[in-house]
Design a protein around this motif. Sequence first.
Motif, PDB file in Angstrom:
ATOM      1  N   ALA A   1     -41.106 -31.763 -18.951  1.00 27.75           N
ATOM      2  CA  ALA A   1     -39.950 -30.986 -19.387  1.00 27.75           C
ATOM      3  C   ALA A   1     -38.680 -31.836 -19.340  1.00 27.75           C
ATOM      4  CB  ALA A   1     -39.795 -29.742 -18.519  1.00 27.75           C
ATOM      5  N   ALA A   2     -38.537 -32.606 -18.271  1.00 31.16           N
ATOM      6  CA  ALA A   2     -37.352 -33.471 -18.148  1.00 31.16           C
ATOM      7  C   ALA A   2     -37.349 -34.531 -19.234  1.00 31.16           C
ATOM      8  CB  ALA A   2     -37.327 -34.116 -16.762  1.00 31.16           C
ATOM      9  N   LEU A   3     -38.514 -35.140 -19.494  1.00 34.89           N
ATOM     10  CA  LEU A   3     -38.610 -36.181 -20.512  1.00 34.89           C
ATOM     11  C   LEU A   3     -38.325 -35.620 -21.904  1.00 34.89           C
ATOM     12  CD1 LEU A   3     -39.394 -39.045 -21.434  1.00 34.89           C
ATOM     13  CD2 LEU A   3     -41.767 -38.255 -21.532  1.00 34.89           C
ATOM     14  N   GLN A   4     -38.964 -34.506 -22.247  1.00 30.62           N
ATOM     15  CA  GLN A   4     -38.764 -33.922 -23.576  1.00 30.62           C
ATOM     16  C   GLN A   4     -37.311 -33.536 -23.795  1.00 30.62           C
ATOM     17  OE1 GLN A   4     -43.310 -32.110 -24.156  1.00 30.62           O
ATOM     18  NE2 GLN A   4     -41.615 -30.699 -23.897  1.00 30.62           N
ATOM     19  N   THR A   5     -36.696 -32.960 -22.780  1.00 29.27           N
ATOM     20  CA  THR A   5     -35.298 -32.560 -22.892  1.00 29.27           C
ATOM     21  C   THR A   5     -34.411 -33.778 -23.110  1.00 29.27           C
ATOM     22  OG1 THR A   5     -35.677 -30.617 -21.500  1.00 29.27           O
ATOM     23  CG2 THR A   5     -33.406 -31.377 -21.735  1.00 29.27           C
ATOM     24  N   ARG A   6     -34.683 -34.846 -22.363  1.00 26.15           N
ATOM     25  CA  ARG A   6     -33.886 -36.066 -22.504  1.00 26.15           C
ATOM     26  C   ARG A   6     -34.019 -36.662 -23.904  1.00 26.15           C
ATOM     27  NH1 ARG A   6     -35.411 -38.114 -18.175  1.00 26.15           N
ATOM     28  NH2 ARG A   6     -37.024 -39.598 -18.819  1.00 26.15           N
ATOM     29  N   LEU A   7     -35.165 -36.479 -24.533  1.00 24.43           N
ATOM     30  CA  LEU A   7     -35.405 -37.049 -25.860  1.00 24.43           C
ATOM     31  C   LEU A   7     -35.018 -36.105 -26.997  1.00 24.43           C
ATOM     32  CD1 LEU A   7     -38.826 -38.849 -25.257  1.00 24.43           C
ATOM     33  CD2 LEU A   7     -36.536 -39.854 -25.348  1.00 24.43           C
ATOM     34  N   GLY A   8     -34.413 -34.972 -26.672  1.00 25.65           N
ATOM     35  CA  GLY A   8     -33.898 -34.094 -27.718  1.00 25.65           C
ATOM     36  C   GLY A   8     -34.738 -32.867 -28.002  1.00 25.65           C
ATOM     37  N   ILE A   9     -35.727 -32.570 -27.141  1.00 23.09           N
ATOM     38  CA  ILE A   9     -36.567 -31.379 -27.296  1.00 23.09           C
ATOM     39  C   ILE A   9     -36.367 -30.506 -26.057  1.00 23.09           C
ATOM     40  CG2 ILE A   9     -38.902 -30.494 -27.589  1.00 23.09           C
ATOM     41  CD1 ILE A   9     -37.987 -32.097 -29.992  1.00 23.09           C
ATOM     42  N   PRO A  10     -35.416 -29.576 -26.068  1.00 24.83           N
ATOM     43  CA  PRO A  10     -35.160 -28.752 -24.881  1.00 24.83           C
ATOM     44  C   PRO A  10     -36.433 -28.057 -24.391  1.00 24.83           C
ATOM     45  CG  PRO A  10     -33.427 -28.421 -26.516  1.00 24.83           C
ATOM     46  CD  PRO A  10     -34.490 -29.246 -27.179  1.00 24.83           C
ATOM     47  N   SER A  11     -36.719 -28.241 -23.104  1.00 26.73           N
ATOM     48  CA  SER A  11     -37.955 -27.709 -22.511  1.00 26.73           C
ATOM     49  C   SER A  11     -37.686 -27.382 -21.054  1.00 26.73           C
ATOM     50  CB  SER A  11     -39.088 -28.755 -22.581  1.00 26.73           C
ATOM     51  OG  SER A  11     -39.185 -29.335 -23.867  1.00 26.73           O
ATOM     52  N   HIS A  12     -38.391 -26.400 -20.518  1.00 26.08           N
ATOM     53  CA  HIS A  12     -38.252 -26.115 -19.092  1.00 26.08           C
ATOM     54  C   HIS A  12     -39.499 -25.438 -18.552  1.00 26.08           C
ATOM     55  CE1 HIS A  12     -36.266 -22.938 -21.486  1.00 26.08           C
ATOM     56  NE2 HIS A  12     -36.817 -22.093 -20.640  1.00 26.08           N
ATOM     57  N   VAL A  13     -39.690 -25.580 -17.253  1.00 27.21           N
ATOM     58  CA  VAL A  13     -40.839 -24.985 -16.580  1.00 27.21           C
ATOM     59  C   VAL A  13     -40.449 -23.596 -16.088  1.00 27.21           C
ATOM     60  CG1 VAL A  13     -42.396 -25.160 -14.606  1.00 27.21           C
ATOM     61  CG2 VAL A  13     -41.805 -27.208 -15.918  1.00 27.21           C
ATOM     62  N   LEU A  14     -41.314 -22.639 -16.395  1.00 25.60           N
ATOM     63  CA  LEU A  14     -41.084 -21.256 -16.002  1.00 25.60           C
ATOM     64  C   LEU A  14     -41.905 -20.905 -14.771  1.00 25.60           C
ATOM     65  CD1 LEU A  14     -41.346 -19.500 -19.492  1.00 25.60           C
ATOM     66  CD2 LEU A  14     -39.318 -20.478 -18.405  1.00 25.60           C
ATOM     67  N   SER A  15     -41.353 -20.049 -13.945  1.00 21.63           N
ATOM     68  CA  SER A  15     -42.101 -19.519 -12.810  1.00 21.63           C
ATOM     69  C   SER A  15     -43.119 -18.500 -13.314  1.00 21.63           C
ATOM     70  CB  SER A  15     -41.151 -18.838 -11.826  1.00 21.63           C
ATOM     71  OG  SER A  15     -40.601 -17.671 -12.424  1.00 21.63           O
ATOM     72  N   SER A  16     -43.962 -18.046 -12.406  1.00 27.25           N
ATOM     73  CA  SER A  16     -44.958 -17.038 -12.745  1.00 27.25           C
ATOM     74  C   SER A  16     -44.300 -15.780 -13.308  1.00 27.25           C
ATOM     75  CB  SER A  16     -45.790 -16.697 -11.508  1.00 27.25           C
ATOM     76  OG  SER A  16     -46.669 -15.632 -11.769  1.00 27.25           O
ATOM     77  N   ASP A  17     -43.229 -15.325 -12.661  1.00 23.12           N
ATOM     78  CA  ASP A  17     -42.533 -14.119 -13.134  1.00 23.12           C
ATOM     79  C   ASP A  17     -41.881 -14.359 -14.490  1.00 23.12           C
ATOM     80  OD1 ASP A  17     -43.272 -12.720 -10.877  1.00 23.12           O
ATOM     81  OD2 ASP A  17     -41.371 -13.062  -9.814  1.00 23.12           O
ATOM     82  N   GLU A  18     -41.312 -15.540 -14.693  1.00 24.26           N
ATOM     83  CA  GLU A  18     -40.669 -15.841 -15.975  1.00 24.26           C
ATOM     84  C   GLU A  18     -41.683 -15.916 -17.107  1.00 24.26           C
ATOM     85  OE1 GLU A  18     -36.760 -18.442 -14.617  1.00 24.26           O
ATOM     86  OE2 GLU A  18     -38.755 -19.402 -14.606  1.00 24.26           O
TER      87      GLU A  18
END
Length: 370
Positions: free
Chosen positions: A103-120
Amino acid sequence: MSKHLIVGGGVYGAAVAWHLAKSGEAVELIEAGKLATGASGGPGRRGVRANGRDVREIPLMVRAREIWPSLHETLGTEPLFETTGQLQLIEREIDIAPAEARAALQTRLGIPSHVLSSDEVRELEPDVSPAIRAGLFCPDDGVAFHEKTTLAYAALAKEAGALLREGVEAEKLLERNGKVLGVLTTNGDEILVDGKVLLFCNAGVKGLVSPWVDLPVWSRTFLVAVSKPLENNPVRHLVGHASRTLSLKREPDGRLMISGGRPGIWDPETRTGTPIQKEVDLNVADAVATYPSLEGMQIETADTNHLEAESIDHIPIIDSLPGNTNVLYAVGWTGHGWAIAPAVAEMMANWVLAGQKPKLLEPFAFSRFG
């Protein structure tokens, strides 16, 4: 004016034909079967996914993302792309840390990404199994109609002056003293060109270039299963899985497409594929394990009629032929070439027009194998 020959009438061949023809180039395209079949055919829609890609492909996805949302306006057709977001479900604790790094790598390269919790995850996909611990989410990913897109490119290419011929198969490259002059077809016709020969015939590329280079690719047919219409389709996004061979796509008519890379059996004589019932059952079992409410779902179509070329390192090989800079080829998409097609086609056309390989294509050279 130089004449260019394109071999292969899938999305790459059709798109490059259009780019070149609208720039005033003389273009002929030959396709062994029908346009928009082969790897560009099949049921449903294809995923336009940046999430989880090889890092070398991310810059191509950044450009493709700029093209996809308005591509239908450019091609003069109905909307082709839908932003659904892509959610890679995580069932094992050991897959969470790699997802955070990605997620950090993709975001840095211009593809916004993030890790979601179980509830999210459950806010996005309420019906997932209790076993799902987390998810890697890429909100700008989506799906697109592959056949409609390919045919729209082909129609505009023809309108711009390109000659598109179906039922014409390339048997070998014509050469004299090692220099490629054109293509010999299976019915004995010689097609000579003074411009570029562009090979986009996917599984057929390896054989055509074999006198010059031994490509580390092979052919496979992948299973695409489509359910009967579901009264309550639980899948809301383009869904993948970190540890199961599974990809899920919700179709507009309530059907569910189940894929992910399970094999079928290919018959080279009839050029058709046969599903393996065990693989269909395993794909369905993974879907049910991920979405328990799918229990009892019935499969309407199990399609394995579309041969893919797979490369040894799972990214394409895009290069010119040794000693023949007039021959360009792209092969080994490994089932992932669809999403980046608008960007790569644009770059391939620019390569022809400018005479120089675009920088974003340099990581895909054959030389990476030594």
